[in-house]
Scaffold this motif. Structure first.
Motif, PDB file in Angstrom:
ATOM      1  N   GLN A 105      47.781  64.883  48.875  1.00 21.44           N
ATOM      2  CA  GLN A 105      47.218  66.152  49.339  1.00 21.44           C
ATOM      3  C   GLN A 105      46.978  66.177  50.843  1.00 21.44           C
ATOM      4  O   GLN A 105      46.425  67.149  51.374  1.00 21.44           O
ATOM      5  N   GLY A 106      47.378  65.125  51.533  1.00 22.66           N
ATOM      6  CA  GLY A 106      47.242  65.086  52.982  1.00 22.66           C
ATOM      7  C   GLY A 106      45.813  64.891  53.470  1.00 22.66           C
ATOM      8  O   GLY A 106      45.483  65.239  54.613  1.00 22.66           O
ATOM      9  N   ILE A 107      44.949  64.345  52.601  1.00 21.93           N
ATOM     10  CA  ILE A 107      43.556  64.086  52.991  1.00 21.93           C
ATOM     11  C   ILE A 107      43.491  62.735  53.698  1.00 21.93           C
ATOM     12  O   ILE A 107      43.828  61.701  53.120  1.00 21.93           O
TER      13      ILE A 107
ATOM     14  N   VAL B 136      33.773  59.452  40.367  1.00 22.23           N
ATOM     15  CA  VAL B 136      33.863  58.139  40.994  1.00 22.23           C
ATOM     16  C   VAL B 136      34.590  58.192  42.333  1.00 22.23           C
ATOM     17  O   VAL B 136      35.696  58.723  42.443  1.00 22.23           O
ATOM     18  N   ALA B 137      33.944  57.644  43.358  1.00 25.71           N
ATOM     19  CA  ALA B 137      34.547  57.590  44.687  1.00 25.71           C
ATOM     20  C   ALA B 137      35.619  56.515  44.746  1.00 25.71           C
ATOM     21  O   ALA B 137      35.482  55.454  44.138  1.00 25.71           O
ATOM     22  N   CYS B 138      36.670  56.790  45.500  1.00 22.88           N
ATOM     23  CA  CYS B 138      37.741  55.815  45.697  1.00 22.88           C
ATOM     24  C   CYS B 138      38.444  56.133  47.013  1.00 22.88           C
ATOM     25  O   CYS B 138      39.365  56.951  47.055  1.00 22.88           O
ATOM     26  N   PRO B 139      37.987  55.519  48.102  1.00 18.59           N
ATOM     27  CA  PRO B 139      38.598  55.822  49.401  1.00 18.59           C
ATOM     28  C   PRO B 139      40.047  55.367  49.489  1.00 18.59           C
ATOM     29  O   PRO B 139      40.413  54.318  48.947  1.00 18.59           O
ATOM     30  N   VAL B 140      40.858  56.168  50.155  1.00 14.52           N
ATOM     31  CA  VAL B 140      42.282  55.893  50.383  1.00 14.52           C
ATOM     32  C   VAL B 140      43.010  55.730  49.052  1.00 14.52           C
ATOM     33  O   VAL B 140      43.559  54.686  48.726  1.00 14.52           O
ATOM     34  N   ASN B 141      43.002  56.797  48.266  1.00 17.97           N
ATOM     35  CA  ASN B 141      43.660  56.765  46.958  1.00 17.97           C
ATOM     36  C   ASN B 141      44.929  57.626  46.962  1.00 17.97           C
ATOM     37  O   ASN B 141      45.149  58.419  47.883  1.00 17.97           O
ATOM     38  N   PRO B 142      45.787  57.478  45.950  1.00 17.45           N
ATOM     39  CA  PRO B 142      47.067  58.193  45.925  1.00 17.45           C
ATOM     40  C   PRO B 142      46.943  59.716  45.909  1.00 17.45           C
ATOM     41  O   PRO B 142      47.793  60.410  46.471  1.00 17.45           O
ATOM     42  N   VAL B 143      45.916  60.267  45.257  1.00 16.89           N
ATOM     43  CA  VAL B 143      45.753  61.722  45.209  1.00 16.89           C
ATOM     44  C   VAL B 143      45.433  62.256  46.608  1.00 16.89           C
ATOM     45  O   VAL B 143      45.964  63.285  47.027  1.00 16.89           O
ATOM     46  N   GLN B 144      44.573  61.538  47.332  1.00 17.89           N
ATOM     47  CA  GLN B 144      44.301  61.928  48.721  1.00 17.89           C
ATOM     48  C   GLN B 144      45.586  61.951  49.541  1.00 17.89           C
ATOM     49  O   GLN B 144      45.842  62.901  50.293  1.00 17.89           O
ATOM     50  N   LYS B 145      46.364  60.908  49.394  1.00 17.04           N
ATOM     51  CA  LYS B 145      47.598  60.804  50.171  1.00 17.04           C
ATOM     52  C   LYS B 145      48.539  61.963  49.865  1.00 17.04           C
ATOM     53  O   LYS B 145      49.120  62.569  50.782  1.00 17.04           O
TER      54      LYS B 145
ATOM     55  N   PHE C 137      34.660  66.834  46.710  1.00 14.83           N
ATOM     56  CA  PHE C 137      34.054  66.642  48.032  1.00 14.83           C
ATOM     57  C   PHE C 137      32.548  66.502  47.821  1.00 14.83           C
ATOM     58  O   PHE C 137      31.796  67.459  47.877  1.00 14.83           O
ATOM     59  N   GLU C 138      32.109  65.287  47.548  1.00 12.37           N
ATOM     60  CA  GLU C 138      30.716  65.035  47.187  1.00 12.37           C
ATOM     61  C   GLU C 138      29.811  65.005  48.420  1.00 12.37           C
ATOM     62  O   GLU C 138      30.248  64.697  49.527  1.00 12.37           O
ATOM     63  N   GLY C 139      28.519  65.287  48.195  1.00  9.51           N
ATOM     64  CA  GLY C 139      27.537  65.320  49.263  1.00  9.51           C
ATOM     65  C   GLY C 139      27.488  64.025  50.061  1.00  9.51           C
ATOM     66  O   GLY C 139      27.438  62.942  49.488  1.00  9.51           O
ATOM     67  N   GLY C 140      27.481  64.141  51.388  1.00  7.09           N
ATOM     68  CA  GLY C 140      27.396  62.982  52.263  1.00  7.09           C
ATOM     69  C   GLY C 140      28.726  62.356  52.618  1.00  7.09           C
ATOM     70  O   GLY C 140      28.813  61.571  53.559  1.00  7.09           O
ATOM     71  N   HIS C 141      29.781  62.688  51.892  1.00  4.37           N
ATOM     72  CA  HIS C 141      31.116  62.172  52.190  1.00  4.37           C
ATOM     73  C   HIS C 141      31.771  63.072  53.244  1.00  4.37           C
ATOM     74  O   HIS C 141      31.586  64.292  53.233  1.00  4.37           O
ATOM     75  N   SER C 142      32.563  62.492  54.115  1.00  2.48           N
ATOM     76  CA  SER C 142      33.225  63.259  55.170  1.00  2.48           C
ATOM     77  C   SER C 142      34.478  63.966  54.692  1.00  2.48           C
ATOM     78  O   SER C 142      34.924  64.939  55.306  1.00  2.48           O
ATOM     79  N   VAL C 143      35.059  63.458  53.613  1.00  2.00           N
ATOM     80  CA  VAL C 143      36.286  64.031  53.049  1.00  2.00           C
ATOM     81  C   VAL C 143      36.216  63.976  51.529  1.00  2.00           C
ATOM     82  O   VAL C 143      35.449  63.184  50.974  1.00  2.00           O
ATOM     83  N   PRO C 144      37.018  64.784  50.833  1.00  2.00           N
ATOM     84  CA  PRO C 144      37.104  64.647  49.376  1.00  2.00           C
ATOM     85  C   PRO C 144      37.720  63.283  49.020  1.00  2.00           C
ATOM     86  O   PRO C 144      38.825  62.976  49.464  1.00  2.00           O
ATOM     87  N   ARG C 145      36.986  62.470  48.233  1.00  2.00           N
ATOM     88  CA  ARG C 145      37.520  61.153  47.849  1.00  2.00           C
ATOM     89  C   ARG C 145      37.076  60.717  46.452  1.00  2.00           C
ATOM     90  O   ARG C 145      37.210  59.548  46.092  1.00  2.00           O
TER      91      ARG C 145
END
Length: 517
Positions: free
Chosen positions: A99-101, A88-97, A153-161
């Motif tokens: 990991q510095g994504i 499941v995609a979730c832009p601007v999530n705590p795990v990204q933050k 890092f799913e296909g078509g996404h610019s970053v792992p989200r």
């Protein structure tokens, strides 16, 4: 798998059928409440469908103390949601933050627009971005488990989200949410209960439904079992409204071919047999605005020797296309950006496959398999769809790939990974983390697209309210979420966005019911 590239024979009949369909729908625009002699039951909320959107709506409405009925025409709950990949995609999530994504709402929308060919309804994408972290909290509170500290890092996404669901399928949401709902005395869940029609108030509002209990689905009677009259009829009142969560129509042989005449009856689909158009047609009949019905998405990760979704999709997607490469067996060379969106890849695959079923070969190595979820390869190996080799030469011989060109192509690809620049297709390689195709054993699999998601459906607003064609305003008492809606994904959706779409708008609909006085 077949797609008819000769359209002429079907276009005239398809256009005529579409006209007749809309005329018939208009002539059967619901049942007037004044004609209901007796309501068999009464609930605050009636939900049609039991996948992600339906369960999320039932959860929020049920937690607010509302009396809820959720119906499902199939013998078990979950529909396509239970058998999908589940990430499941979730832009601007705590795990990204952590990991510095670096991600943003704007980047998420831009990524969706790229594969959606710019026809996405961006107000709905913005709503998903604004509420996605609330959605994740909702499912985690129900007991859903994600692989900790991991972003895909799913296909078509610019970053792992994208979060990876531990269960490996959408059952990782459906089962725990179902258990929570079963524990609510105010929520009733009925399987083998089929929606037949809306009951309409004098003001054009939806005030209830007609359904059939004890219904038995007949897979041979496509287009929503037009000749199947099994089950006992019931008329159910919905005091606050009806939520449509009935999914798409990828298995509706007639209706999908009306939308795209290239798709013939033998064209395979990843969907479960109950993915038909009946609820959608009834919604159009009472004036719900149709959005982008003719856009059908193909999943580019399927194996031609498996029926339906099969067991190989996660391996082909996450091992071969996320981190490995795909080649044309005739030339031995790559022919696309393996990390592009689904439409771009499916179109490229079809071009290579042609009329002689020249299925491309997706390839990865042992280091990649160990880096992803190793369970993704276990069953495909046992089923024989994925083949394992000690050398790249042996792999090429087995699949009859142009060997010299293939070995040179793998060498060139590995160089691209090392330098971080794909000079041939501009694929994003920085998230490969140095993984290339160089460590034996090596794995290969034939790949082809199958119908996966019907992009169009009824129009909704940010509150999950269904919009009327006649008034351009919400149809009072009617909500929808998930694949039965259109506009979120445009012409083609990015992987993992369907899950957050359905869960989020289901949640929003449930919150809307809960807020009603």
């Amino acid at each position: 798998m077949s797609i008819d590239t000769s359209r002429r024979s079907f276009l005239k009949s398809g256009a005529a059928a579409a006209t007749a369909m809309m005329a018939a729908a208009a002539a059967q625009a619901g049942i007037p409440a004044a004609k209901v002699e007796k309501w068999d039951e009464e609930f605050d909320v009636v939900i049609v469908g039991s996948g992600f959107a339906g369960m999320a709506c039932a959860l929020k409405a049920g937690q607010a103390g509302l009396k809820v009925l959720m119906i499902e025409k199939m013998p078990t709950v979950g529909g396509n949601s239970a058998i999908c990949g589940g990430n499941v995609a979730c832009p601007v999530n705590p795990v990204q933050k952590a990991q510095g994504i670096k991600d943003s709402k704007e980047l998420f929308i831009a990524d969706c627009l790229k594969d959606g060919l710019g026809i996405n309804h961006t107000n709905l994408l913005a709503t998903i971005a604004d509420r996605c972290n609330d959605t994740i909290k909702m499912v985690v509170d129900c007991g859903c488990e994600f692989v900790p500290n991991k972003m895909l890092f799913e296909g078509g996404h610019s970053v792992p989200r994208s979060y990876e669901i531990k269960a490996g399928t959408g059952s990782g949401y459906i089962m725990p949410m179902h258990e929570v709902l079963k524990g609510m005395k105010n929520v009733v869940i009925r399987t083998r209960c089929k929606f037949d029609d809306f009951v309409m108030g004098e003001d054009g509002s939806v005030v209830g439904i007609v359904c059939r209990e004890g219904y038995r689905f007949n897979a041979k009677a496509v287009s929503d079992d037009l000749e199947n009259k099994t089950g006992k009829k019931k008329t159910v009142k919905a005091l606050k409204g009806v939520m449509l969560a009935a999914g798409g129509f990828s298995r509706d042989i007639w209706f999908r071919q009306v939308q795209d005449p290239r798709v013939v009856p033998t064209t395979d689909s990843t969907n479960q047999p109950g993915a038909t158009a009946g609820v959608l047609l009834k919604a159009l009949g009472i004036g719900a605005a149709p959005v982008q019905l003719c856009w059908l998405q193909f999943l580019p990760y399927c194996n031609p020797h498996e029926k339906g979704f099969g067991v190989s999709v996660n391996f082909t997607n996450h091992a071969c296309m996320d981190l490995g490469l795909v080649v044309d067996r005739k030339t031995g060379k790559r022919f696309m950006d393996e990390h592009a969106g689904r439409k771009i890849k499916a179109d490229a695959l079809f071009k290579v496959i042609g009329t002689d079923q020249n299925y491309p070969i997706a390839v990865c190595d042992d280091a990649i398999v160990k880096a992803i979820n190793p369970s993704f390869v276990k069953l495909p190996l046992e089923m024989g769809t994925v083949k394992k080799f000690d050398t790249l030469e042996a792999l090429a011989d087995h699949f009859k790939i142009n060997k010299a060109a293939f070995l040179e192509e793998v060498k060139k690809f590995n160089g691209f990974v090392k330098s971080g620049e794909d000079k041939d297709f501009n694929r994003i390689l920085k998230f490969n983390n140095g993984l290339d195709v160089s460590k034996a054993p090596f794995y290969g699999i034939e790949v082809c697209p199958k119908i996966h998601h019907t992009m169009g459906g009824v129009m909704i607003n940010e509150k999950a309210q269904v919009i009327s064609t006649m008034t351009q305003a919400p149809i009072k008492g009617l909500y929808a979420g998930g694949e039965i809606t259109g506009g979120v994904h445009g012409a083609s959706r990015l992987g993992t966005v369907a899950v957050i779409d359905a869960l989020t708008f289901g949640m929003i609909a449930g919150e809307g019911f809960a807020a009603m006085k």
